[in-house]
Design a protein around this motif. Structure first.
Motif, PDB file in Angstrom:
ATOM      1  N   GLN A 219     -12.609 -20.030  64.882  1.00 49.94           N
ATOM      2  CA  GLN A 219     -11.739 -21.198  64.815  1.00 49.94           C
ATOM      3  C   GLN A 219     -10.790 -21.084  63.634  1.00 49.94           C
ATOM      4  O   GLN A 219     -11.172 -20.601  62.569  1.00 49.94           O
ATOM      5  CB  GLN A 219     -12.567 -22.483  64.685  1.00 49.94           C
ATOM      6  CG  GLN A 219     -13.530 -22.733  65.832  1.00 49.94           C
ATOM      7  CD  GLN A 219     -12.823 -23.044  67.129  1.00 49.94           C
ATOM      8  OE1 GLN A 219     -11.784 -23.714  67.131  1.00 49.94           O
ATOM      9  NE2 GLN A 219     -13.379 -22.586  68.249  1.00 49.94           N
ATOM     10  N   ALA A 220      -9.547 -21.541  63.822  1.00 50.46           N
ATOM     11  CA  ALA A 220      -8.559 -21.521  62.746  1.00 50.46           C
ATOM     12  C   ALA A 220      -8.613 -22.852  61.990  1.00 50.46           C
ATOM     13  O   ALA A 220      -8.381 -23.914  62.576  1.00 50.46           O
ATOM     14  CB  ALA A 220      -7.165 -21.286  63.298  1.00 50.46           C
ATOM     15  N   VAL A 221      -8.947 -22.793  60.705  1.00 50.12           N
ATOM     16  CA  VAL A 221      -9.029 -23.988  59.863  1.00 50.12           C
ATOM     17  C   VAL A 221      -7.756 -24.078  59.028  1.00 50.12           C
ATOM     18  O   VAL A 221      -7.395 -23.127  58.321  1.00 50.12           O
ATOM     19  CB  VAL A 221     -10.266 -23.922  58.942  1.00 50.12           C
ATOM     20  CG1 VAL A 221     -10.318 -25.145  58.037  1.00 50.12           C
ATOM     21  CG2 VAL A 221     -11.543 -23.799  59.769  1.00 50.12           C
ATOM     22  N   ASN A 222      -7.072 -25.204  59.102  1.00 46.92           N
ATOM     23  CA  ASN A 222      -5.824 -25.404  58.379  1.00 46.92           C
ATOM     24  C   ASN A 222      -6.135 -25.827  56.941  1.00 46.92           C
ATOM     25  O   ASN A 222      -6.372 -26.998  56.652  1.00 46.92           O
ATOM     26  CB  ASN A 222      -4.976 -26.468  59.078  1.00 46.92           C
ATOM     27  CG  ASN A 222      -3.560 -26.536  58.532  1.00 46.92           C
ATOM     28  OD1 ASN A 222      -3.322 -26.289  57.360  1.00 46.92           O
ATOM     29  ND2 ASN A 222      -2.618 -26.884  59.386  1.00 46.92           N
ATOM     30  N   LEU A 223      -6.135 -24.858  56.030  1.00 46.95           N
ATOM     31  CA  LEU A 223      -6.474 -25.143  54.635  1.00 46.95           C
ATOM     32  C   LEU A 223      -5.401 -25.980  53.943  1.00 46.95           C
ATOM     33  O   LEU A 223      -5.707 -26.807  53.078  1.00 46.95           O
ATOM     34  CB  LEU A 223      -6.674 -23.823  53.878  1.00 46.95           C
ATOM     35  CG  LEU A 223      -7.784 -22.898  54.388  1.00 46.95           C
ATOM     36  CD1 LEU A 223      -7.871 -21.643  53.518  1.00 46.95           C
ATOM     37  CD2 LEU A 223      -9.127 -23.614  54.425  1.00 46.95           C
ATOM     38  N   THR A 224      -4.149 -25.761  54.325  1.00 38.96           N
ATOM     39  CA  THR A 224      -3.059 -26.529  53.720  1.00 38.96           C
ATOM     40  C   THR A 224      -3.177 -28.005  54.068  1.00 38.96           C
ATOM     41  O   THR A 224      -3.055 -28.875  53.206  1.00 38.96           O
ATOM     42  CB  THR A 224      -1.701 -25.992  54.204  1.00 38.96           C
ATOM     43  OG1 THR A 224      -1.621 -24.593  53.921  1.00 38.96           O
ATOM     44  CG2 THR A 224      -0.548 -26.710  53.522  1.00 38.96           C
ATOM     45  N   GLU A 225      -3.442 -28.277  55.323  1.00 40.01           N
ATOM     46  CA  GLU A 225      -3.582 -29.654  55.759  1.00 40.01           C
ATOM     47  C   GLU A 225      -4.768 -30.338  55.080  1.00 40.01           C
ATOM     48  O   GLU A 225      -4.693 -31.506  54.697  1.00 40.01           O
ATOM     49  CB  GLU A 225      -3.748 -29.692  57.277  1.00 40.01           C
ATOM     50  CG  GLU A 225      -3.585 -31.061  57.898  1.00 40.01           C
ATOM     51  CD  GLU A 225      -3.590 -30.982  59.404  1.00 40.01           C
ATOM     52  OE1 GLU A 225      -4.676 -30.779  59.992  1.00 40.01           O
ATOM     53  OE2 GLU A 225      -2.500 -31.105  59.997  1.00 40.01           O
ATOM     54  N   GLN A 226      -5.856 -29.600  54.911  1.00 38.69           N
ATOM     55  CA  GLN A 226      -7.023 -30.156  54.228  1.00 38.69           C
ATOM     56  C   GLN A 226      -6.682 -30.524  52.787  1.00 38.69           C
ATOM     57  O   GLN A 226      -7.042 -31.608  52.309  1.00 38.69           O
ATOM     58  CB  GLN A 226      -8.178 -29.151  54.246  1.00 38.69           C
ATOM     59  CG  GLN A 226      -8.861 -28.993  55.584  1.00 38.69           C
ATOM     60  CD  GLN A 226     -10.037 -28.044  55.519  1.00 38.69           C
ATOM     61  OE1 GLN A 226     -10.240 -27.333  54.514  1.00 38.69           O
ATOM     62  NE2 GLN A 226     -10.833 -27.995  56.567  1.00 38.69           N
TER      63      GLN A 226
ATOM     64  N   TYR B 146      -3.956 -20.793  57.142  1.00 39.71           N
ATOM     65  CA  TYR B 146      -5.143 -20.943  57.976  1.00 39.71           C
ATOM     66  C   TYR B 146      -6.215 -19.935  57.574  1.00 39.71           C
ATOM     67  O   TYR B 146      -5.907 -18.834  57.123  1.00 39.71           O
ATOM     68  CB  TYR B 146      -4.792 -20.707  59.455  1.00 39.71           C
ATOM     69  CG  TYR B 146      -3.919 -21.761  60.076  1.00 39.71           C
ATOM     70  CD1 TYR B 146      -4.472 -22.849  60.746  1.00 39.71           C
ATOM     71  CD2 TYR B 146      -2.523 -21.676  60.006  1.00 39.71           C
ATOM     72  CE1 TYR B 146      -3.672 -23.822  61.335  1.00 39.71           C
ATOM     73  CE2 TYR B 146      -1.719 -22.644  60.586  1.00 39.71           C
ATOM     74  CZ  TYR B 146      -2.297 -23.710  61.257  1.00 39.71           C
ATOM     75  OH  TYR B 146      -1.503 -24.662  61.827  1.00 39.71           O
ATOM     76  N   GLN B 147      -7.456 -20.348  57.769  1.00 41.01           N
ATOM     77  CA  GLN B 147      -8.588 -19.436  57.601  1.00 41.01           C
ATOM     78  C   GLN B 147      -9.380 -19.418  58.905  1.00 41.01           C
ATOM     79  O   GLN B 147      -9.720 -20.482  59.444  1.00 41.01           O
ATOM     80  CB  GLN B 147      -9.498 -19.888  56.455  1.00 41.01           C
ATOM     81  CG  GLN B 147     -10.691 -18.958  56.230  1.00 41.01           C
ATOM     82  CD  GLN B 147     -11.553 -19.414  55.071  1.00 41.01           C
ATOM     83  OE1 GLN B 147     -11.439 -20.535  54.594  1.00 41.01           O
ATOM     84  NE2 GLN B 147     -12.426 -18.539  54.604  1.00 41.01           N
ATOM     85  N   VAL B 148      -9.642 -18.222  59.395  1.00 41.24           N
ATOM     86  CA  VAL B 148     -10.398 -18.091  60.637  1.00 41.24           C
ATOM     87  C   VAL B 148     -11.889 -18.090  60.311  1.00 41.24           C
ATOM     88  O   VAL B 148     -12.368 -17.237  59.571  1.00 41.24           O
ATOM     89  CB  VAL B 148     -10.008 -16.801  61.391  1.00 41.24           C
ATOM     90  CG1 VAL B 148     -10.845 -16.663  62.662  1.00 41.24           C
ATOM     91  CG2 VAL B 148      -8.525 -16.801  61.725  1.00 41.24           C
ATOM     92  N   GLN B 149     -12.599 -19.083  60.848  1.00 32.02           N
ATOM     93  CA  GLN B 149     -14.037 -19.212  60.628  1.00 32.02           C
ATOM     94  C   GLN B 149     -14.738 -19.407  61.967  1.00 32.02           C
ATOM     95  O   GLN B 149     -14.422 -20.352  62.699  1.00 32.02           O
ATOM     96  CB  GLN B 149     -14.345 -20.402  59.711  1.00 32.02           C
ATOM     97  CG  GLN B 149     -13.799 -20.274  58.300  1.00 32.02           C
ATOM     98  CD  GLN B 149     -14.082 -21.503  57.461  1.00 32.02           C
ATOM     99  OE1 GLN B 149     -14.201 -22.615  57.976  1.00 32.02           O
ATOM    100  NE2 GLN B 149     -14.194 -21.317  56.152  1.00 32.02           N
TER     101      GLN B 149
END
Length: 242
Positions: free
Chosen positions: A84-91, A78-81
């Motif tokens: 908000q936590a963005v799931n980079l793996t899922e993307q 995850y990356q916090v932006q």
């Protein structure tokens, strides 16, 4: 002469940096293949986290590894932006799945297309599946909302099952849409045989993590496991297709 010398030095330094960049990928690949010789590694690249490498596997799956390949992570990054936590793996997984789905020739699918398509969904289906039959009854409504429905075969009980034989007859029929309609209405489909893509589609479904049917892949590669009512599915599909 000075410029030539500087250019040669720069070229040498650049080549050296490429060699260094290649070393982690090579080390990671060697260690992973030592663990599993048939591991389907597609690519290895630096991740957004310094010192951590992203390993792209066939089917969209992701692994993370240290530069020397001695430490492995399997999970979400995850990356916090902006709080908000963005799931980079899922993307990354969704993008990889979307690429694989889009690489499939339409002639190998059973397609129900609207007059004007706004987006599409790809459904891994089994004709013996009750919820697949329910979803199929809502295809006209999905088409009405501009959503093209593309079917891929996924016989849940395996390639030797009754479902697999019915799916093969659907794919080998002269009129695939009519045959699919019969199958989803629980009516007999005339037996037919050909060099069908059923086995390859079943394998692809397993690779991307399909465990049951229907498994719905949106245009952006997001996988929805299970039936969704037409209104809800249409909203998700149209949003993913933007």
């Amino acid at each position: 002469m000075r410029i030539t010398t500087l250019a040669a030095a720069a070229a040498f330094a650049f080549a050296g940096s490429l060699a260094l960049a290649a070393e982690p990928a090579q080390a990671i690949r060697q260690n992973l293949l030592a663990l599993q010789p048939d591991m389907p590694i597609e690519s290895i690249a630096e991740s957004p986290v310094a010192g951590l490498y992203q390993v792209q596997l066939a089917g969209g799956r992701q692994l993370y590894a240290s530069a020397d390949g001695q430490f492995l992570l399997h999970g979400y990054l995850y990356q916090v932006q902006n709080g908000q936590a963005v799931n980079l793996t899922e993307q990354a997984q969704s993008k990889a799945i979307a690429r694989q789905i889009e690489a499939i020739d339409r002639k190998d699918m059973v397609v129900f297309a609207p007059a004007e398509a706004k987006t599409h969904i790809t459904v891994f289906t089994d004709t013996d599946c009750g919820y697949c039959q329910k979803l199929h009854s809502e295809v006209p409504e999905l088409n009405r909302q501009g959503i093209e429905v593309r079917y891929l075969a996924f016989p849940r009980q395996g390639l030797g099952s009754h479902g697999a034989k019915t799916l093969a007859s659907v794919w080998c029929a002269k009129d695939r849409q009519a045959a699919m309609n019969l199958a989803k209405a629980r009516k007999d489909v005339p037996a037919a045989s050909c060099d069908s893509p059923i086995a390859g589609q079943y394998q692809l479904g397993q690779m991307i993590g399909v465990q049951g049917t229907p498994a719905i892949v949106l245009a952006d590669g997001q996988v929805i496991p299970g039936y969704q009512p037409a209104a809800q599915l249409a909203e998700l599909a149209l949003r993913a297709g933007k």
